[in-house]
Design an enzyme around this catalytic site. Sequence first.
Site, short mmCIF file in Angstrom:
data_model
loop_
_atom_site.label_atom_id
_atom_site.label_comp_id
_atom_site.label_asym_id
_atom_site.label_seq_id
_atom_site.Cartn_x
_atom_site.Cartn_y
_atom_site.Cartn_z
N ILE A 59 12.41 67.99 17.63
CA ILE A 59 12.05 69.54 18.17
C ILE A 59 12.44 70.22 16.83
O ILE A 59 12.98 69.98 15.96
CB ILE A 59 12.62 69.80 19.51
CG1 ILE A 59 14.41 69.78 18.97
CG2 ILE A 59 12.32 69.17 20.33
CD1 ILE A 59 15.22 70.40 20.33
N ASP A 60 11.80 71.47 16.87
CA ASP A 60 11.62 72.49 15.88
C ASP A 60 13.14 73.00 15.71
O ASP A 60 13.91 72.87 16.61
CB ASP A 60 10.72 73.55 16.20
CG ASP A 60 9.20 73.22 16.20
OD1 ASP A 60 9.00 72.21 15.71
OD2 ASP A 60 8.64 74.05 16.91
N LYS A 61 13.56 73.45 14.48
CA LYS A 61 14.67 73.99 14.12
C LYS A 61 15.22 75.18 15.14
O LYS A 61 16.47 74.90 15.61
CB LYS A 61 14.62 74.72 12.71
CG LYS A 61 15.72 75.34 12.34
CD LYS A 61 15.60 76.07 11.04
CE LYS A 61 16.85 77.02 10.62
NZ LYS A 61 16.40 77.86 9.28
#
Length: 346
Positions: free
Chosen positions: A151-153
């Site tokens: 998942i994105d930062k």
Amino acid sequence: MSEPQANTPEMFEHFRFVVDPGQAPVRIDSYMASHMEDTSRNRIQQAIKCGYVRVGGNVVKANYVVRPGEVITFEMPYQRRGVEVIPQDIPLDIVYEDDDVLVVNKAAGMVVHPGHGNFEGTLINALAHYLGISQGPQAEDDRMGILVHRIDKDTSGLLVVAKNEPSLVKLQKHFFKHDIERVYHAIVWGNIREDEGTVDTYIGRDPNDRLRFRPYDDPEKGKHAVTHYRVLERFGYVTYVECRLETGRTHQIRVHMSSIGHPLFNDERYGGSEIRKGTIYAKYRQFIQNCFAICPRQALHAKTLGFEHPVTGEWLRFDSPLPDDMAQLLDKWRKYSGNMPAEEED
């Protein structure tokens, strides 16, 4: 091609691309820019100018047109740095663990895997310490044989990690077949009129911005992506929604909600970090700035994760509470919308 001179440095392959059979004719600098997310087109052109890019072993110019089946190599006069993973004692929020899998609740702001300037402080560094494993500097796999998905930062929420190779293979197969339950909660700009809906497009890289993705109608330009959304709460200028993924593409929810005119609140990359709905008054603008300060990232949380256990076959389902920043943001909007004059709602 002429023989290299005696003082020509040894060249080392850093990247290799085999052009897809269906690839349309395109300049090699454009092709490489679209396939190397973290390298600018200008840097690629400079590398080509220096003779570092070859097709079939021959140095080419930037205007060379690639053809299906050709092998492109990016070679440099030094060895490529691998994806070294140094174990680091970083606290983990572990939701579940057994001999085969581990489910972790990732905080917003933590990079999932090392690379491209983030070689320390990542989730993988923390997992390496926790699991007692590491990876040398010549390794090429940034997943370290345990990371099933990402998942994105700046997205918070649940991730499943495989603790052995058989579990990794089975879980990856489940993800490929879309047999995983993934539910996200998000706060988006605007008042979504319908109570629920589906966005069904193809998602590919934006040719004008290598860090963004965009929806396409053409299957040749992207991967099929389906997002089902449902309204949970309305606040006039923003909406609290549940997004259920049928597929899992990079930035999928961010791209899909933006494509229907409802970008995620404070999502800088997709237009959500500016006022999209509301009044012109200074008091409202200050309210929004306070909201951005409370939740200084896209308001997106991977809340629910369900999957079949790779060994026992048991269906496991986990739920995580909203992080404090999103919970506070919702409370702030509830109070604001409760005092909003009816004629201001849109």
